[in-house]
Design a protein around this motif. Structure first.
Motif, mmCIF file in Angstrom:
data_model
loop_
_atom_site.group_PDB
_atom_site.id
_atom_site.type_symbol
_atom_site.label_atom_id
_atom_site.label_comp_id
_atom_site.label_asym_id
_atom_site.label_seq_id
_atom_site.Cartn_x
_atom_site.Cartn_y
_atom_site.Cartn_z
ATOM 1 N N ALA A 21 19.386 81.034 83.176
ATOM 2 C CA ALA A 21 19.046 81.578 84.496
ATOM 3 C C ALA A 21 19.526 80.629 85.596
ATOM 4 C CB ALA A 21 17.539 81.804 84.600
ATOM 5 N N HIS A 22 19.364 79.343 85.377
ATOM 6 C CA HIS A 22 19.802 78.348 86.355
ATOM 7 C C HIS A 22 21.327 78.363 86.512
ATOM 8 C CE1 HIS A 22 19.928 74.618 88.623
ATOM 9 N NE2 HIS A 22 20.810 74.152 87.749
ATOM 10 N N LEU A 23 22.038 78.427 85.405
ATOM 11 C CA LEU A 23 23.507 78.486 85.462
ATOM 12 C C LEU A 23 23.987 79.738 86.190
ATOM 13 C CD1 LEU A 23 24.350 77.263 81.856
ATOM 14 C CD2 LEU A 23 24.763 76.011 83.990
ATOM 15 N N ARG A 24 23.354 80.872 85.897
ATOM 16 C CA ARG A 24 23.719 82.124 86.572
ATOM 17 C C ARG A 24 23.419 82.036 88.067
ATOM 18 N NH1 ARG A 24 19.700 86.212 85.443
ATOM 19 N NH2 ARG A 24 18.770 85.074 87.144
ATOM 20 N N ASP A 25 22.210 81.594 88.398
ATOM 21 C CA ASP A 25 21.809 81.522 89.801
ATOM 22 C C ASP A 25 22.673 80.547 90.601
ATOM 23 O OD1 ASP A 25 19.852 83.360 89.192
ATOM 24 O OD2 ASP A 25 18.200 81.908 89.225
ATOM 25 N N GLY A 26 23.173 79.510 89.938
ATOM 26 C CA GLY A 26 24.017 78.533 90.606
ATOM 27 C C GLY A 26 25.484 78.924 90.632
ATOM 28 N N GLY A 27 25.811 80.084 90.068
ATOM 29 C CA GLY A 27 27.182 80.561 90.075
ATOM 30 C C GLY A 27 28.076 79.871 89.047
ATOM 31 N N ARG A 28 27.483 79.164 88.104
ATOM 32 C CA ARG A 28 28.281 78.449 87.106
ATOM 33 C C ARG A 28 28.483 79.251 85.832
ATOM 34 N NH1 ARG A 28 26.236 72.803 85.979
ATOM 35 N NH2 ARG A 28 28.312 72.646 85.062
ATOM 36 N N ALA A 29 27.760 80.361 85.698
ATOM 37 C CA ALA A 29 27.914 81.216 84.515
ATOM 38 C C ALA A 29 27.783 82.667 84.947
ATOM 39 C CB ALA A 29 26.850 80.878 83.470
ATOM 40 N N ARG A 30 28.453 83.501 84.213
ATOM 41 C CA ARG A 30 28.380 84.937 84.448
ATOM 42 C C ARG A 30 28.127 85.587 83.098
ATOM 43 N NH1 ARG A 30 33.759 87.395 86.352
ATOM 44 N NH2 ARG A 30 33.941 88.289 84.289
ATOM 45 N N TYR A 31 27.246 86.526 83.046
ATOM 46 C CA TYR A 31 26.882 87.179 81.795
ATOM 47 C C TYR A 31 27.306 88.635 81.850
ATOM 48 C CZ TYR A 31 24.412 82.876 81.184
ATOM 49 O OH TYR A 31 24.136 81.537 81.064
ATOM 50 N N GLU A 32 28.028 89.043 80.846
ATOM 51 C CA GLU A 32 28.578 90.394 80.781
ATOM 52 C C GLU A 32 28.020 91.113 79.552
ATOM 53 O OE1 GLU A 32 30.544 91.683 83.029
ATOM 54 O OE2 GLU A 32 30.962 89.858 84.163
ATOM 55 N N THR A 33 28.097 92.423 79.571
ATOM 56 C CA THR A 33 27.662 93.212 78.426
ATOM 57 C C THR A 33 28.831 94.046 77.912
ATOM 58 O OG1 THR A 33 26.965 95.072 79.797
ATOM 59 C CG2 THR A 33 25.301 93.398 79.296
ATOM 60 N N VAL A 34 28.738 94.402 76.653
ATOM 61 C CA VAL A 34 29.664 95.346 76.036
ATOM 62 C C VAL A 34 28.822 96.313 75.225
ATOM 63 C CG1 VAL A 34 31.653 93.802 75.970
ATOM 64 C CG2 VAL A 34 30.069 93.817 74.062
ATOM 65 N N ASN A 35 29.366 97.474 74.933
ATOM 66 C CA ASN A 35 28.583 98.433 74.159
ATOM 67 C C ASN A 35 28.914 98.323 72.668
ATOM 68 O OD1 ASN A 35 30.837 100.183 73.527
ATOM 69 N ND2 ASN A 35 30.670 101.029 75.599
ATOM 70 N N ASP A 36 28.124 98.991 71.860
ATOM 71 C CA ASP A 36 28.275 98.909 70.404
ATOM 72 C C ASP A 36 29.667 99.321 69.934
ATOM 73 O OD1 ASP A 36 25.631 98.130 70.357
ATOM 74 O OD2 ASP A 36 24.872 99.987 69.491
ATOM 75 N N GLU A 37 30.220 100.366 70.527
ATOM 76 C CA GLU A 37 31.550 100.835 70.125
ATOM 77 C C GLU A 37 32.602 99.770 70.401
ATOM 78 O OE1 GLU A 37 34.604 103.075 68.569
ATOM 79 O OE2 GLU A 37 32.450 103.351 68.348
ATOM 80 N N GLU A 38 32.515 99.114 71.557
ATOM 81 C CA GLU A 38 33.456 98.040 71.879
ATOM 82 C C GLU A 38 33.340 96.895 70.873
ATOM 83 O OE1 GLU A 38 34.061 97.684 76.571
ATOM 84 O OE2 GLU A 38 31.944 97.758 75.980
ATOM 85 N N VAL A 39 32.124 96.586 70.470
ATOM 86 C CA VAL A 39 31.894 95.506 69.502
ATOM 87 C C VAL A 39 32.546 95.842 68.168
ATOM 88 C CG1 VAL A 39 30.126 94.285 68.173
ATOM 89 C CG2 VAL A 39 29.784 94.692 70.609
ATOM 90 N N VAL A 40 32.324 97.053 67.687
ATOM 91 C CA VAL A 40 32.884 97.464 66.398
ATOM 92 C C VAL A 40 34.409 97.469 66.471
ATOM 93 C CG1 VAL A 40 33.070 99.372 64.749
ATOM 94 C CG2 VAL A 40 30.842 98.756 65.716
ATOM 95 N N GLN A 41 34.966 97.998 67.557
ATOM 96 C CA GLN A 41 36.427 98.035 67.697
ATOM 97 C C GLN A 41 37.013 96.622 67.781
ATOM 98 O OE1 GLN A 41 38.359 100.712 67.195
ATOM 99 N NE2 GLN A 41 36.375 101.611 66.692
ATOM 100 N N ALA A 42 36.315 95.717 68.443
ATOM 101 C CA ALA A 42 36.780 94.331 68.530
ATOM 102 C C ALA A 42 36.741 93.664 67.161
ATOM 103 C CB ALA A 42 35.925 93.548 69.528
ATOM 104 N N LEU A 43 35.681 93.900 66.413
ATOM 105 C CA LEU A 43 35.566 93.348 65.066
ATOM 106 C C LEU A 43 36.716 93.840 64.198
ATOM 107 C CD1 LEU A 43 32.498 92.823 62.920
ATOM 108 C CD2 LEU A 43 34.295 94.274 62.013
ATOM 109 N N LEU A 44 36.986 95.134 64.251
ATOM 110 C CA LEU A 44 38.074 95.707 63.452
ATOM 111 C C LEU A 44 39.435 95.178 63.899
ATOM 112 C CD1 LEU A 44 36.864 99.414 63.234
ATOM 113 C CD2 LEU A 44 36.812 97.682 61.410
#
Length: 99
Positions: A21-44
């Protein structure tokens, strides 16, 4: 708090620690999401192109890199370093169900 969902058991929980939370609030980290289909396709894709069976948790990062490279968020010719953790063989049963 919102309920979380992920095909990866290690990521299927809500919450964030104070350091993240501190890293995000300080602009030093960004957190992104992906969906299940993207995860499976990336794994493959990683398995087919590199012969690496990554864990589902690591496949989330691979999925985001693929998305960012495709959208231009990561510039062509850029170097991306991605650390894979865990073993995909532990996720075989889950992967089989998803396919």
């Amino acid at each position: 708090m919102r309920e979380a969902h992920s095909v990866a058991a290690g990521l299927d929980y809500p919450g964030i620690g104070p350091e993240h939370a501190h890293l995000r609030d300080g602009g030093r980290a960004r957190y992104e999401t992906v969906n299940d289909e993207e995860v499976v396709q990336a794994l493959l894709r990683l398995a087919r192109t590199e012969g690496i069976l990554a864990a589902l948790e690591s496949s989330h990062a691979v999925a985001w890199v693929i998305r960012a490279a495709t959208s231009g968020e990561i510039a062509p010719g850029s170097t991306v370093m991605l650390t894979l953790s865990g073993r995909g063989d532990k996720d075989i049963a889950s992967i089989k169900e998803l396919l």
